[in-house]
Motif scaffolding. Structure first.
Motif, PDB file in Angstrom:
ATOM      1  N   ALA A  60       0.828  -1.205   0.000  1.00 41.76           N
ATOM      2  CA  ALA A  60       0.000   0.000   0.000  1.00 41.76           C
ATOM      3  C   ALA A  60       0.861   1.252   0.000  1.00 41.76           C
ATOM      4  O   ALA A  60       0.586   2.225  -0.720  1.00 41.76           O
ATOM      5  CB  ALA A  60      -0.934  -0.023   1.212  1.00 41.76           C
ATOM      6  N   GLN A  61       1.925   1.239   0.792  1.00 35.33           N
ATOM      7  CA  GLN A  61       2.806   2.400   0.863  1.00 35.33           C
ATOM      8  C   GLN A  61       3.549   2.614  -0.447  1.00 35.33           C
ATOM      9  O   GLN A  61       3.652   3.746  -0.939  1.00 35.33           O
ATOM     10  CB  GLN A  61       3.803   2.224   2.012  1.00 35.33           C
ATOM     11  N   LEU A  62       4.080   1.540  -1.008  1.00 32.33           N
ATOM     12  CA  LEU A  62       4.844   1.661  -2.250  1.00 32.33           C
ATOM     13  C   LEU A  62       3.979   2.126  -3.420  1.00 32.33           C
ATOM     14  O   LEU A  62       4.456   2.835  -4.314  1.00 32.33           O
ATOM     15  CB  LEU A  62       5.481   0.313  -2.598  1.00 32.33           C
ATOM     16  N   SER A  63       2.726   1.730  -3.415  1.00 30.11           N
ATOM     17  CA  SER A  63       1.842   2.056  -4.537  1.00 30.11           C
ATOM     18  C   SER A  63       1.019   3.319  -4.313  1.00 30.11           C
ATOM     19  O   SER A  63       0.406   3.835  -5.261  1.00 30.11           O
ATOM     20  CB  SER A  63       0.895   0.883  -4.825  1.00 30.11           C
ATOM     21  N   GLY A  64       0.968   3.805  -3.070  1.00 35.82           N
ATOM     22  CA  GLY A  64       0.134   4.960  -2.779  1.00 35.82           C
ATOM     23  C   GLY A  64      -1.339   4.639  -2.692  1.00 35.82           C
ATOM     24  O   GLY A  64      -2.190   5.529  -2.800  1.00 35.82           O
ATOM     25  N   VAL A  65      -1.663   3.367  -2.468  1.00 40.29           N
ATOM     26  CA  VAL A  65      -3.047   2.920  -2.353  1.00 40.29           C
ATOM     27  C   VAL A  65      -3.380   2.759  -0.877  1.00 40.29           C
ATOM     28  O   VAL A  65      -2.551   2.295  -0.086  1.00 40.29           O
ATOM     29  CB  VAL A  65      -3.248   1.576  -3.098  1.00 40.29           C
ATOM     30  N   GLY A  66      -4.571   3.121  -0.490  1.00 42.09           N
ATOM     31  CA  GLY A  66      -4.974   2.961   0.898  1.00 42.09           C
ATOM     32  C   GLY A  66      -4.905   1.506   1.337  1.00 42.09           C
ATOM     33  O   GLY A  66      -5.269   0.593   0.586  1.00 42.09           O
ATOM     34  N   LEU A  67      -4.447   1.279   2.569  1.00 41.26           N
ATOM     35  CA  LEU A  67      -4.292  -0.082   3.061  1.00 41.26           C
ATOM     36  C   LEU A  67      -5.626  -0.818   3.091  1.00 41.26           C
ATOM     37  O   LEU A  67      -5.687  -2.007   2.732  1.00 41.26           O
ATOM     38  CB  LEU A  67      -3.678  -0.066   4.465  1.00 41.26           C
ATOM     39  N   SER A  68      -6.694  -0.148   3.492  1.00 43.44           N
ATOM     40  CA  SER A  68      -8.008  -0.812   3.543  1.00 43.44           C
ATOM     41  C   SER A  68      -8.450  -1.274   2.165  1.00 43.44           C
ATOM     42  O   SER A  68      -8.926  -2.396   1.986  1.00 43.44           O
ATOM     43  CB  SER A  68      -9.053   0.130   4.142  1.00 43.44           C
ATOM     44  N   TRP A  69      -8.260  -0.380   1.157  1.00 44.57           N
ATOM     45  CA  TRP A  69      -8.660  -0.743  -0.202  1.00 44.57           C
ATOM     46  C   TRP A  69      -7.839  -1.923  -0.706  1.00 44.57           C
ATOM     47  O   TRP A  69      -8.380  -2.851  -1.318  1.00 44.57           O
ATOM     48  CB  TRP A  69      -8.493   0.455  -1.132  1.00 44.57           C
ATOM     49  N   TYR A  70      -6.528  -1.876  -0.463  1.00 40.39           N
ATOM     50  CA  TYR A  70      -5.704  -2.982  -0.943  1.00 40.39           C
ATOM     51  C   TYR A  70      -6.090  -4.280  -0.233  1.00 40.39           C
ATOM     52  O   TYR A  70      -6.145  -5.351  -0.867  1.00 40.39           O
ATOM     53  CB  TYR A  70      -4.214  -2.703  -0.728  1.00 40.39           C
ATOM     54  N   THR A  71      -6.361  -4.221   1.062  1.00 39.94           N
ATOM     55  CA  THR A  71      -6.776  -5.410   1.808  1.00 39.94           C
ATOM     56  C   THR A  71      -8.065  -5.983   1.235  1.00 39.94           C
ATOM     57  O   THR A  71      -8.223  -7.203   1.103  1.00 39.94           O
ATOM     58  CB  THR A  71      -6.956  -5.073   3.298  1.00 39.94           C
ATOM     59  N   TRP A  72      -9.007  -5.096   0.901  1.00 41.49           N
ATOM     60  CA  TRP A  72     -10.260  -5.571   0.308  1.00 41.49           C
ATOM     61  C   TRP A  72     -10.015  -6.306  -1.002  1.00 41.49           C
ATOM     62  O   TRP A  72     -10.679  -7.302  -1.296  1.00 41.49           O
ATOM     63  CB  TRP A  72     -11.204  -4.395   0.081  1.00 41.49           C
ATOM     64  N   LEU A  73      -9.051  -5.817  -1.814  1.00 48.63           N
ATOM     65  CA  LEU A  73      -8.732  -6.513  -3.064  1.00 48.63           C
ATOM     66  C   LEU A  73      -8.216  -7.919  -2.782  1.00 48.63           C
ATOM     67  O   LEU A  73      -8.610  -8.885  -3.445  1.00 48.63           O
ATOM     68  CB  LEU A  73      -7.692  -5.716  -3.859  1.00 48.63           C
ATOM     69  N   GLU A  74      -7.335  -8.055  -1.790  1.00 46.55           N
ATOM     70  CA  GLU A  74      -6.791  -9.367  -1.454  1.00 46.55           C
ATOM     71  C   GLU A  74      -7.829 -10.264  -0.780  1.00 46.55           C
ATOM     72  O   GLU A  74      -7.640 -11.484  -0.721  1.00 46.55           O
ATOM     73  CB  GLU A  74      -5.559  -9.229  -0.555  1.00 46.55           C
ATOM     74  N   GLN A  75      -8.882  -9.685  -0.274  1.00 51.17           N
ATOM     75  CA  GLN A  75      -9.949 -10.468   0.336  1.00 51.17           C
ATOM     76  C   GLN A  75     -11.048 -10.833  -0.659  1.00 51.17           C
ATOM     77  O   GLN A  75     -12.011 -11.509  -0.292  1.00 51.17           O
ATOM     78  CB  GLN A  75     -10.553  -9.698   1.510  1.00 51.17           C
ATOM     79  N   GLY A  76     -10.903 -10.375  -1.915  1.00 55.23           N
ATOM     80  CA  GLY A  76     -11.915 -10.677  -2.914  1.00 55.23           C
ATOM     81  C   GLY A  76     -13.194  -9.883  -2.739  1.00 55.23           C
ATOM     82  O   GLY A  76     -14.253 -10.310  -3.220  1.00 55.23           O
ATOM     83  N   ARG A  77     -13.096  -8.712  -2.078  1.00 56.35           N
ATOM     84  CA  ARG A  77     -14.288  -7.878  -1.884  1.00 56.35           C
ATOM     85  C   ARG A  77     -14.735  -7.277  -3.217  1.00 56.35           C
ATOM     86  O   ARG A  77     -13.976  -7.176  -4.178  1.00 56.35           O
ATOM     87  CB  ARG A  77     -13.982  -6.765  -0.876  1.00 56.35           C
ATOM     88  N   ASP A  78     -15.991  -6.836  -3.245  1.00 52.55           N
ATOM     89  CA  ASP A  78     -16.580  -6.301  -4.478  1.00 52.55           C
ATOM     90  C   ASP A  78     -16.207  -4.831  -4.645  1.00 52.55           C
ATOM     91  O   ASP A  78     -17.003  -3.926  -4.415  1.00 52.55           O
ATOM     92  CB  ASP A  78     -18.093  -6.462  -4.435  1.00 52.55           C
ATOM     93  N   VAL A  79     -14.948  -4.592  -5.031  1.00 54.06           N
ATOM     94  CA  VAL A  79     -14.460  -3.247  -5.320  1.00 54.06           C
ATOM     95  C   VAL A  79     -13.803  -3.263  -6.692  1.00 54.06           C
ATOM     96  O   VAL A  79     -13.294  -4.279  -7.140  1.00 54.06           O
ATOM     97  CB  VAL A  79     -13.453  -2.759  -4.253  1.00 54.06           C
ATOM     98  N   THR A  80     -13.843  -2.117  -7.360  1.00 57.59           N
ATOM     99  CA  THR A  80     -13.270  -2.019  -8.702  1.00 57.59           C
ATOM    100  C   THR A  80     -12.173  -0.960  -8.709  1.00 57.59           C
ATOM    101  O   THR A  80     -12.465   0.234  -8.585  1.00 57.59           O
ATOM    102  CB  THR A  80     -14.343  -1.633  -9.742  1.00 57.59           C
ATOM    103  N   PRO A  81     -10.919  -1.354  -8.847  1.00 59.07           N
ATOM    104  CA  PRO A  81      -9.825  -0.372  -8.861  1.00 59.07           C
ATOM    105  C   PRO A  81      -9.783   0.392 -10.171  1.00 59.07           C
ATOM    106  O   PRO A  81     -10.182  -0.111 -11.220  1.00 59.07           O
ATOM    107  CB  PRO A  81      -8.580  -1.249  -8.688  1.00 59.07           C
TER     108      PRO A  81
END
Length: 285
Positions: A60-81
């Protein structure tokens, strides 16, 4: 850069979208585990690591993406980057071009095409030369000729011998409107315009595309009329008959493919359709 908020209703469990998100989550976890801290400038011994690779917070830090959003992606949550987020994650995870394309595919987001100015890699250049005595050349998304072999110089001398900034296939076909009048020209010119239309749609608002379309619309009635029809068609194999000033009548079969490692490029190949054409081209090389 951010992600679009998740919709109010998630896709039903077991749906194709659900399976795709699970595949995306697995892909991100395995790519994260494959990156060593030292590969991205982090101290290898910073804290006790329970698993190999990077931590989620480091990605998250290296990419500038929020940790919560990145965690949701790894959890298979219904989010669209967004494509910006996916590009940043690709850089942070040191993804190869194939892995980057796969990431975008799993996320259901169209991958930005590589800029038209990207050079042709050495392997593709060697392939073009190795196709002799067949005519071979590579087009950028804007239909600039990026590389060609000696056989292409025989068939399209005034195009490939022009300064690099002016080696554009559409300009060659439409610029002065002096070619029209033959069915062969109309077939070739219209087929290229319809193929180019797909790239134009992939690059909305790109100044280099807009300036090319504006210039050709101003100089060519044929281009302007066909462009306003909004027809689109991928390039298909076709027979070509060329009255060459030095080699005489040439009968060729043309085809197009895309290098798997650089799918934004077009590899055009023209092969002789009869023995006389084959001998004429081979003898002139």
């Amino acid at each position: 850069m951010g992600l679009r908020p998740p919709p109010s209703a998630a896709a039903p469990a077991g749906s194709p979208a659900d399976a795709r998100r699970a595949e995306l989550a697995d892909f991100l976890r395995t790519r994260r585990a494959a990156v060593r801290p030292g590969d991205v400038g982090l101290p290898a011994g910073a804290g006790r690591r329970r698993t190999p690779g990077l931590r989620r917070e480091e990605v998250a830090q290296l990419s500038g993406v929020g940790l919560s959003w990145y965690t949701w992606l790894e959890q298979g949550r219904d989010v669209t980057p967004s494509d910006q987020v996916l590009s940043a994650l690709s850089r942070a995870l040191l993804l190869s071009p194939s892995e980057r394309e796969h990431l975008f595919l799993l996320a259901g987001v169209a991958a930005p095409v590589s800029p038209a100015s990207d050079p042709v890699d050495d392997e593709t250049a060697a392939l073009i030369d190795g196709l002799l005595p067949h005519v071979a050349f590579v087009l950028s998304p804007r239909f600039d000729v990026l590389a060609h072999n000696r056989a292409a110089e025989l068939i399209m001398a005034d195009l490939v011998s022009a300064p690099p900034a002016h080696r554009n296939l559409l300009v060659w076909l439409f610029a002065d409107d002096s070619w029209p009048g033959t069915p062969a020209w109309e077939q070739t010119a219209r087929a290229n315009l319809l193929d180019f239309r797909t790239e134009y749609a992939r690059n909305p608002g790109d100044p280099s595309f807009e300036s090319l379309v504006s210039a050709l619309s101003a100089t060519s009635v044929h281009f302007r009329d066909w462009w306003e029809q909004h027809d689109v068609q991928a390039m298909e194999p076709a027979a070509k008959h060329i009255a060459h000033r030095e080699l005489g009548p040439l009968h060729l079969l043309s085809g197009q493919s895309r290098p798997t490692h650089a799918p934004w490029l077009r590899l055009r190949i023209l092969v002789p359709a009869d023995a006389r054409t084959r001998a004429a081209i081979a003898g002139a090389l």
